[in-house]
Design a protein around this motif. Structure first.
Motif, PDB file in Angstrom:
ATOM      1  N   THR A   1     -16.199  32.472   0.547  1.00 57.09           N
ATOM      2  CA  THR A   1     -15.680  31.308   1.258  1.00 57.09           C
ATOM      3  C   THR A   1     -14.167  31.213   1.149  1.00 57.09           C
ATOM      4  O   THR A   1     -13.473  30.902   2.129  1.00 57.09           O
ATOM      5  CB  THR A   1     -16.339  30.027   0.717  1.00 57.09           C
ATOM      6  OG1 THR A   1     -17.757  30.123   0.890  1.00 57.09           O
ATOM      7  CG2 THR A   1     -15.832  28.800   1.440  1.00 57.09           C
TER       8      THR A   1
ATOM      9  N   ASP B   1     -16.726  22.237   8.890  1.00 57.48           N
ATOM     10  CA  ASP B   1     -18.049  21.742   9.306  1.00 57.48           C
ATOM     11  C   ASP B   1     -18.866  22.817  10.016  1.00 57.48           C
ATOM     12  O   ASP B   1     -20.016  22.574  10.377  1.00 57.48           O
ATOM     13  CB  ASP B   1     -17.889  20.544  10.243  1.00 57.48           C
ATOM     14  CG  ASP B   1     -17.172  19.379   9.568  1.00 57.48           C
ATOM     15  OD1 ASP B   1     -17.385  19.183   8.357  1.00 57.48           O
ATOM     16  OD2 ASP B   1     -16.383  18.697  10.235  1.00 57.48           O
TER      17      ASP B   1
ATOM     18  N   ARG C   1     -21.272  25.498  10.217  1.00 57.62           N
ATOM     19  CA  ARG C   1     -22.344  25.966   9.341  1.00 57.62           C
ATOM     20  C   ARG C   1     -23.359  26.738  10.178  1.00 57.62           C
ATOM     21  O   ARG C   1     -24.365  26.177  10.634  1.00 57.62           O
ATOM     22  CB  ARG C   1     -22.990  24.790   8.607  1.00 57.62           C
ATOM     23  CG  ARG C   1     -21.990  24.024   7.744  1.00 57.62           C
ATOM     24  CD  ARG C   1     -22.631  23.031   6.820  1.00 57.62           C
ATOM     25  NE  ARG C   1     -21.638  22.448   5.930  1.00 57.62           N
ATOM     26  CZ  ARG C   1     -21.917  21.745   4.842  1.00 57.62           C
ATOM     27  NH1 ARG C   1     -23.182  21.546   4.506  1.00 57.62           N
ATOM     28  NH2 ARG C   1     -20.963  21.252   4.085  1.00 57.62           N
TER      29      ARG C   1
ATOM     30  N   ASN D   1     -27.738  32.330   9.206  1.00 59.54           N
ATOM     31  CA  ASN D   1     -27.512  33.543   8.431  1.00 59.54           C
ATOM     32  C   ASN D   1     -27.614  34.765   9.332  1.00 59.54           C
ATOM     33  O   ASN D   1     -28.656  34.997   9.960  1.00 59.54           O
ATOM     34  CB  ASN D   1     -28.547  33.619   7.303  1.00 59.54           C
ATOM     35  CG  ASN D   1     -28.542  34.966   6.588  1.00 59.54           C
ATOM     36  OD1 ASN D   1     -27.541  35.677   6.583  1.00 59.54           O
ATOM     37  ND2 ASN D   1     -29.672  35.308   5.974  1.00 59.54           N
TER      38      ASN D   1
ATOM     39  N   PHE E   1     -26.856  27.647   7.543  1.00 60.70           N
ATOM     40  CA  PHE E   1     -26.426  26.269   7.787  1.00 60.70           C
ATOM     41  C   PHE E   1     -25.944  25.560   6.514  1.00 60.70           C
ATOM     42  O   PHE E   1     -26.090  24.341   6.383  1.00 60.70           O
ATOM     43  CB  PHE E   1     -27.556  25.465   8.451  1.00 60.70           C
ATOM     44  CG  PHE E   1     -28.248  26.201   9.559  1.00 60.70           C
ATOM     45  CD1 PHE E   1     -27.580  26.472  10.749  1.00 60.70           C
ATOM     46  CD2 PHE E   1     -29.548  26.673   9.401  1.00 60.70           C
ATOM     47  CE1 PHE E   1     -28.205  27.164  11.777  1.00 60.70           C
ATOM     48  CE2 PHE E   1     -30.181  27.376  10.430  1.00 60.70           C
ATOM     49  CZ  PHE E   1     -29.504  27.619  11.612  1.00 60.70           C
ATOM     50  N   THR E   2     -25.395  26.309   5.562  1.00 61.48           N
ATOM     51  CA  THR E   2     -24.874  25.716   4.334  1.00 61.48           C
ATOM     52  C   THR E   2     -23.360  25.847   4.298  1.00 61.48           C
ATOM     53  O   THR E   2     -22.736  26.466   5.168  1.00 61.48           O
ATOM     54  CB  THR E   2     -25.446  26.408   3.089  1.00 61.48           C
ATOM     55  OG1 THR E   2     -24.897  27.740   3.001  1.00 61.48           O
ATOM     56  CG2 THR E   2     -26.957  26.499   3.154  1.00 61.48           C
ATOM     57  N   TRP E   3     -22.748  25.296   3.254  1.00 59.73           N
ATOM     58  CA  TRP E   3     -21.291  25.329   3.099  1.00 59.73           C
ATOM     59  C   TRP E   3     -20.760  26.751   2.991  1.00 59.73           C
ATOM     60  O   TRP E   3     -19.604  27.006   3.323  1.00 59.73           O
ATOM     61  CB  TRP E   3     -20.874  24.527   1.867  1.00 59.73           C
ATOM     62  CG  TRP E   3     -21.409  25.084   0.571  1.00 59.73           C
ATOM     63  CD1 TRP E   3     -22.571  24.741  -0.045  1.00 59.73           C
ATOM     64  CD2 TRP E   3     -20.807  26.096  -0.254  1.00 59.73           C
ATOM     65  NE1 TRP E   3     -22.743  25.467  -1.204  1.00 59.73           N
ATOM     66  CE2 TRP E   3     -21.677  26.292  -1.361  1.00 59.73           C
ATOM     67  CE3 TRP E   3     -19.631  26.834  -0.171  1.00 59.73           C
ATOM     68  CZ2 TRP E   3     -21.403  27.217  -2.375  1.00 59.73           C
ATOM     69  CZ3 TRP E   3     -19.350  27.751  -1.179  1.00 59.73           C
ATOM     70  CH2 TRP E   3     -20.232  27.937  -2.259  1.00 59.73           C
ATOM     71  N   TYR E   4     -21.580  27.694   2.535  1.00 68.46           N
ATOM     72  CA  TYR E   4     -21.075  29.048   2.311  1.00 68.46           C
ATOM     73  C   TYR E   4     -21.502  30.049   3.379  1.00 68.46           C
ATOM     74  O   TYR E   4     -21.042  31.194   3.380  1.00 68.46           O
ATOM     75  CB  TYR E   4     -21.520  29.568   0.934  1.00 68.46           C
ATOM     76  CG  TYR E   4     -23.002  29.867   0.781  1.00 68.46           C
ATOM     77  CD1 TYR E   4     -23.582  30.991   1.381  1.00 68.46           C
ATOM     78  CD2 TYR E   4     -23.826  29.057   0.007  1.00 68.46           C
ATOM     79  CE1 TYR E   4     -24.924  31.279   1.222  1.00 68.46           C
ATOM     80  CE2 TYR E   4     -25.169  29.339  -0.157  1.00 68.46           C
ATOM     81  CZ  TYR E   4     -25.723  30.449   0.462  1.00 68.46           C
ATOM     82  OH  TYR E   4     -27.058  30.741   0.322  1.00 68.46           O
ATOM     83  N   THR E   5     -22.390  29.671   4.307  1.00 68.92           N
ATOM     84  CA  THR E   5     -22.959  30.648   5.239  1.00 68.92           C
ATOM     85  C   THR E   5     -21.899  31.345   6.082  1.00 68.92           C
ATOM     86  O   THR E   5     -21.931  32.567   6.251  1.00 68.92           O
ATOM     87  CB  THR E   5     -23.997  29.978   6.159  1.00 68.92           C
ATOM     88  OG1 THR E   5     -24.904  29.206   5.393  1.00 68.92           O
ATOM     89  CG2 THR E   5     -24.763  31.029   6.942  1.00 68.92           C
ATOM     90  N   ALA E   6     -20.948  30.583   6.610  1.00 70.50           N
ATOM     91  CA  ALA E   6     -19.904  31.188   7.450  1.00 70.50           C
ATOM     92  C   ALA E   6     -19.101  32.219   6.654  1.00 70.50           C
ATOM     93  O   ALA E   6     -18.798  33.305   7.157  1.00 70.50           O
ATOM     94  CB  ALA E   6     -18.981  30.111   8.011  1.00 70.50           C
TER      95      ALA E   6
END
Length: 281
Positions: A127, A140, A142, A145, A155-160
């Motif tokens: 991240t 924002d 998200r 995977n 769809f989480t804070w770290y997925t991107a």
């Protein structure tokens, strides 16, 4: 008869604070003494409205109105967060300020703390490096995977960040005996050799990495050089040659401790050094 919004009066838009996301301020539009309604009489399209600087709100007539009018507004930098668990007079204090000012580390959302003493996780590093490479990306964002690894949540804070790290070969994940990438380990602690390898994957060209003989020569001063994993040796030698890592001074000589879990404060010191050396931009 259509009203021409280009002659309307648009109130000044107050200075906005950068959030990392697109800013869509309220706009008050008056024409011939009548206050127009957003979504009914006009719509607003904003540009340059993510980063610090001057943004533009374009007011476009709709419904009974036509025409266009533009209004500029300023976006200021958000205050640098002050983390209650950071001793800013310590060896890592300047590095925490450095990464916070670059919006690379924002602390834990539930406590507002930096996390001194906590190990840096693989998802956290992905991240951080993603934010640096994509400064205009919305926090924002998200997505699903796309790594193909089942332990990465969508769809989480770290997925991107993890999607980006895998797609760009920055952090490749764990492989099985046949070389297939089967897991990312988002919550696993990041080791020194993993951190250095990720930075090398991002910043060093293949020809920049030392060959076998040169790698052995560069790592020779470190007493624990044989504990560096074979896959990490070129990157560790490159990092030592660049001055990114210098090792620990111990009674019997210098040690790299390549498999040591990296604390968040030590990680940001290494990252700040990478920027200072021009390895990261």
């Amino acid at each position: 008869v259509m009203g021409d919004i280009s002659s309307a009066i648009v109130s000044d838009i107050p200075e906005q604070t950068c959030t990392g996301s697109r800013i869509e301020p309220e706009v008050e539009v008056t024409l011939d003494g009548k206050t127009l309604v957003r979504g009914v009489d006009f719509r607003v399209s904003c540009t340059n409205n993510i980063k610090v600087g001057t943004a533009t709100a374009t007011i476009i007539g709709i419904g009974d109105y036509e025409g266009v009018i533009r209004k500029h507004f300023s976006i200021k930098k958000a205050p640098t967060p002050i983390f209650a668990d950071v001793d800013y007079s310590s060896w890592y204090g300047d590095a925490v300020t450095f990464v916070a000012e670059k919006d690379l580390v924002t602390g834990y959302s539930d406590s507002g703390l930096f996390g001194v003493g906590n190990a840096l996780t693989r998802a956290q590093l992905a991240t951080i490096l993603y934010r640096n490479a994509n400064p205009d990306a919305s926090p924002d964002f998200r997505p699903r995977n796309t790594t193909g690894m089942p332990d990465v949540e969508g769809f989480t804070w770290y997925t991107a960040g993890v999607n980006w790290a895998v797609e760009n070969g920055v952090i490749n994940g764990y492989a099985d005996g046949e070389g297939n990438r089967v897991a990312f380990g988002p919550d696993d602690s990041m080791t020194l050799e993993q951190l250095v390898t990720a930075i090398a994957n991002l910043s060093a060209d293949e020809e920049d990495l030392p060959g076998t003989g040169e790698t052995a020569a560069i790592l020779r001063p470190f007493r624990d050089r044989w504990s560096v994993s074979p896959w990490a040796r070129p990157s560790m030698a490159w990092a030592a040659q660049k001055g990114l890592v210098a090792g620990y001074d111990e009674p019997d000589g210098k040690h790299l401790r390549p498999s040591e879990n990296i604390s968040r404060e030590r990680a940001v010191v290494i990252l700040m050094r990478a920027f200072e050396l021009g390895i990261l931009e």
